[in-house]
Design a protein around this motif. Structure first.
Motif, short mmCIF file in Angstrom:
data_model
loop_
_atom_site.label_atom_id
_atom_site.label_comp_id
_atom_site.label_asym_id
_atom_site.label_seq_id
_atom_site.Cartn_x
_atom_site.Cartn_y
_atom_site.Cartn_z
N GLY A 1 0.79 -1.23 0.00
CA GLY A 1 0.00 0.00 0.00
C GLY A 1 0.81 1.27 0.00
N GLN A 2 2.15 1.19 -0.05
CA GLN A 2 2.99 2.38 0.01
C GLN A 2 3.84 2.50 -1.24
OE1 GLN A 2 4.72 0.80 3.77
NE2 GLN A 2 4.69 2.94 4.37
N LYS A 3 4.14 3.73 -1.60
CA LYS A 3 5.02 3.93 -2.75
C LYS A 3 6.47 4.04 -2.28
CE LYS A 3 5.64 6.44 -7.02
NZ LYS A 3 4.96 7.26 -8.03
N ASN A 4 7.31 3.22 -2.87
CA ASN A 4 8.75 3.19 -2.56
C ASN A 4 9.05 3.40 -1.07
OD1 ASN A 4 11.55 3.22 -2.71
ND2 ASN A 4 11.66 5.27 -3.62
N PRO A 5 8.56 2.52 -0.22
CA PRO A 5 8.88 2.66 1.21
C PRO A 5 10.33 2.28 1.50
CG PRO A 5 7.65 0.64 0.83
CD PRO A 5 7.73 1.35 -0.51
N ARG A 6 10.78 2.61 2.74
CA ARG A 6 12.18 2.33 3.12
C ARG A 6 12.22 1.28 4.21
NH1 ARG A 6 14.98 7.03 0.87
NH2 ARG A 6 16.96 6.02 1.31
N PRO B 1 -1.88 2.74 -27.79
CA PRO B 1 -1.14 3.73 -27.01
C PRO B 1 -1.35 3.52 -25.51
CG PRO B 1 -3.16 4.68 -27.81
CD PRO B 1 -3.13 3.28 -28.34
N GLY B 2 -0.69 4.37 -24.73
CA GLY B 2 -0.91 4.33 -23.28
C GLY B 2 -0.07 3.30 -22.57
N GLN B 3 0.99 2.83 -23.25
CA GLN B 3 1.86 1.85 -22.61
C GLN B 3 2.56 2.48 -21.41
OE1 GLN B 3 4.60 -0.08 -25.24
NE2 GLN B 3 5.41 -1.36 -23.61
N PRO B 4 2.50 1.86 -20.26
CA PRO B 4 3.11 2.45 -19.07
C PRO B 4 4.63 2.36 -19.16
CG PRO B 4 2.30 0.26 -18.58
CD PRO B 4 1.86 0.57 -19.98
N ALA B 5 5.30 3.27 -18.46
CA ALA B 5 6.75 3.19 -18.36
C ALA B 5 7.06 2.09 -17.35
CB ALA B 5 7.30 4.53 -17.87
N ASP B 6 7.59 0.99 -17.84
CA ASP B 6 7.82 -0.16 -16.98
C ASP B 6 9.17 -0.12 -16.29
OD1 ASP B 6 5.52 -1.65 -17.19
OD2 ASP B 6 6.11 -2.54 -19.10
N ALA B 7 10.17 0.35 -17.01
CA ALA B 7 11.54 0.25 -16.51
C ALA B 7 11.85 1.39 -15.54
CB ALA B 7 12.51 0.27 -17.66
N GLY B 8 12.77 1.13 -14.62
CA GLY B 8 13.31 2.19 -13.79
C GLY B 8 12.45 2.65 -12.64
N LEU B 9 11.40 1.90 -12.30
CA LEU B 9 10.63 2.26 -11.11
C LEU B 9 11.34 1.69 -9.88
CD1 LEU B 9 7.06 1.14 -12.33
CD2 LEU B 9 8.11 3.41 -12.54
N THR B 10 11.45 2.51 -8.84
CA THR B 10 12.00 2.00 -7.58
C THR B 10 10.83 1.60 -6.70
OG1 THR B 10 13.87 3.46 -7.80
CG2 THR B 10 13.50 2.53 -5.62
N LEU B 11 10.77 0.32 -6.35
CA LEU B 11 9.62 -0.17 -5.58
C LEU B 11 9.90 -0.15 -4.08
CD1 LEU B 11 8.45 -3.17 -7.79
CD2 LEU B 11 7.92 -0.74 -7.97
N LEU B 12 11.18 -0.32 -3.72
CA LEU B 12 11.55 -0.42 -2.29
C LEU B 12 13.00 0.03 -2.15
CD1 LEU B 12 10.89 -1.70 0.60
CD2 LEU B 12 11.99 -3.77 -0.27
#
Ligand code: C2O
Ligand code: CU
Ligand code: CU
Length: 506
Positions: free
Chosen positions: A247-252, A336-347
């Protein structure tokens, strides 16, 4: 008539059971982004949508999922209540988001039980005006306790799900709704939770801890609400703007240098393919959907398609930040509308300079996995996509062996206790993660453009990605009688027809 009109009118039709009229090439749809219903949702406030996604706070301390309390008060029994109902979440700092939650939360509470336990969970459906069910994804439960679309729980009603967890069933399972025609919406609105079955004797050192990381995918409008799905969502499966962990975005997460951690990764998104790597830490795969492997396998990256799980031991040997990130993966996006898949930091894991207390090593053997052996039956399931235009608009069809799902139809009759070879053939233009209820299977072979490859290791799985143009062969045995579903776990595809029923007879 104009294409625009076709598309706008087609949206309503596409939501009901699709009927394919004529094959149509998807390439012809490259001008879709200029059409209403593609960028935003037809009939909705386009002004609010065009402001773009609401930003979410990042870098908060990782929340462990809250445990579902066991009310049984005696060993060997897990008894609890799960209520599905509207709730409110705070994803963006200053806005409320109406969601659906189990016991008020999304992800739902973590259920932890042991091999040998009996489970009795009372499900209360308090979603206004919508039937629901709870499906125990991957778990060896009787067919009439498995939350099939045929066994809906009406709005306002309760029912008890009861089953035993057999010896050897330890693994990383999950639970989510499976009502006919509403699964995709109920899941993206928040209904999904993890169910971990613990082994009586666990070979993985307790010092590694045991943490569930559940990935979900959130799309938020500027007003904090979740927009309804549009045409591209139905075609590709709904992908959000933010991949969340518990439920959190890029938590630590803070770790001491040299520490090892056991992590269970869940892809609980409707449709996002997660190709993952740990930057700055070494990953070892120790388990898959249905529990531990025979022995640990080192991995540089992992592809987790929708509904798959993987169990890892991650070694944090270098001080500094170690990040769990996504890599590019081509799953065959349409239009169209393809999401940017690469380079997301999840954790982000902050590894300290202070060394951890010495940790016991991971054993070289985890548990034996016996190969399923010679099949007595073989079956072939061919996945296709169709696009068709008719008088009322455009229809999409997601088919198995040329047919869309029909709740009244049995597609396959099988025998309990019999080993079968299933060949899943993807003749479509997108990847489709194949999932079967009621049992765990073993992937034995993949074939693509005439090249056959064997998996690196034997594993228990209930979901496997079948890439476009690929054939995956698997062995399975259903031990319990009753109707079982098999389907693509891109939930929009499941809903648009890519599902069937195997009736297992005693
Ligand atoms: Cu995860 Cu038929 O389900
Ligand atoms: Cu399932
Ligand atoms: Cu699919």
């Amino acid at each position: 008539m104009h294409r625009r009109g076709f598309l706008a009118a087609g949206l309503a039709t596409a939501l009901s059971v699709p009927r394919a009229l004529a094959q149509m090439k998807m390439d012809g749809m490259s001008n879709m982004d200029s059409m209403p219903g593609m960028g935003g949702h037809a009939g909705h406030d386009m002004g609010a949508m065009s402001k773009g996604p609401a930003p979410l706070p990042e870098g908060e301390a990782l929340r462990e999922l809250s445990l579902l309390a066991n009310d049984a008060g005696r060993p060997g029994l897990f008894r609890a209540r799960l209520t599905a109902a509207p709730a409110t979440a705070r994803f963006a700092a200053d806005r409320n988001t109406p969601i659906l939650g189990y016991n008020g939360m999304s992800p739902g509470p973590l259920i932890e039980a042991h091999e040998g336990d009996r489970v009795e969970i009372t499900f209360a459906n308090r979603i206004e005006g919508e039937p629901s069910t709870i499906h125990w994804h991957g778990m060896p439960v009787p067919a009439d306790q498995d939350g099939n679309p045929m066994d809906q729980v009406a709005a306002g009603a309760d029912r008890v799900y009861a089953f035993e967890l057999p010896e050897g069933s330890a693994g990383s399972y999950w639970y989510h709704p499976h009502p006919h025609g509403r699964t995709a919406e109920q899941v993206y609105r928040g209904l999904a939770g993890a169910f971990v079955v613990k082994a009586k004797a666990d070979p993985v050192p307790a010092a590694y801890g045991d943490t569930v990381l559940m990935f979900t995918d959130l799309r938020l409008a500027a007003d904090g609400s979740m927009p309804e799905s549009d045409m591209k969502d139905l075609m590709n499966g709904r992908v959000g703007d933010h991949v969340l962990v518990n439920g959190q975005k890029n938590p630590r997460l803070a770790m001491a240098m040299g520490a090892k951690r056991r992590l269970r990764l869940y892809n609980a998104t409707n449709a996002r393919f997660l190709r993952l790597a740990f930057d700055g830490a070494a990953m070892t795969i120790i388990g898959t959907d249905g529990g531990l492997l025979g022995k640990p396998v080192a991995a540089d990256e992992i592809l987790l398609s929708p509904a798959e799980r993987v169990e890892l031991v991650v070694a944090f040997d270098r001080p500094g930040a170690a990040t769990l990130t996504t890599l590019d993966y081509d799953r065959g996006w349409m239009g169209p509308g393809q999401p940017a898949d690469a380079g997301l930091t999840l954790l982000t894991v902050d590894v300290s300079e202070t060394p951890a207390e010495a940790m016991p090593p991971l054993p070289e053997q985890l548990r034996p996995i016996a190969p399923l052996g010679q099949p007595t039956v073989s079956r072939r399931l061919v996945f296709t996509e169709t696009m068709a235009m008719n008088a009322t608009g455009m229809e999409m069809g997601f088919l198995i062996n040329g047919k869309a799902f029909d709740m009244e139809r049995v597609d396959i009759v099988a025998r309990a206790g019999q080993t079968e070879l299933w060949e899943i053939v993807n003749q479509a233009d997108m990847d489709h993660p194949f999932h079967l209820h009621g049992t765990q299977f073993q992937v034995v072979e993949r074939e693509r453009s005439g090249k056959v490859s064997k998996p690196r290791y034997l594993a228990w799985k209930d979901t496997v990605n079948v890439a476009r143009g690929e054939t995956v062969r698997l062995l399975l045995r259903q031990e319990r009688p009753g109707p079982r579903m098999y389907h693509c776990h891109i939930l929009e595809h499941e809903q648009l027809g890519m599902m069937g029923i195997v009736d297992v007879q005693a």
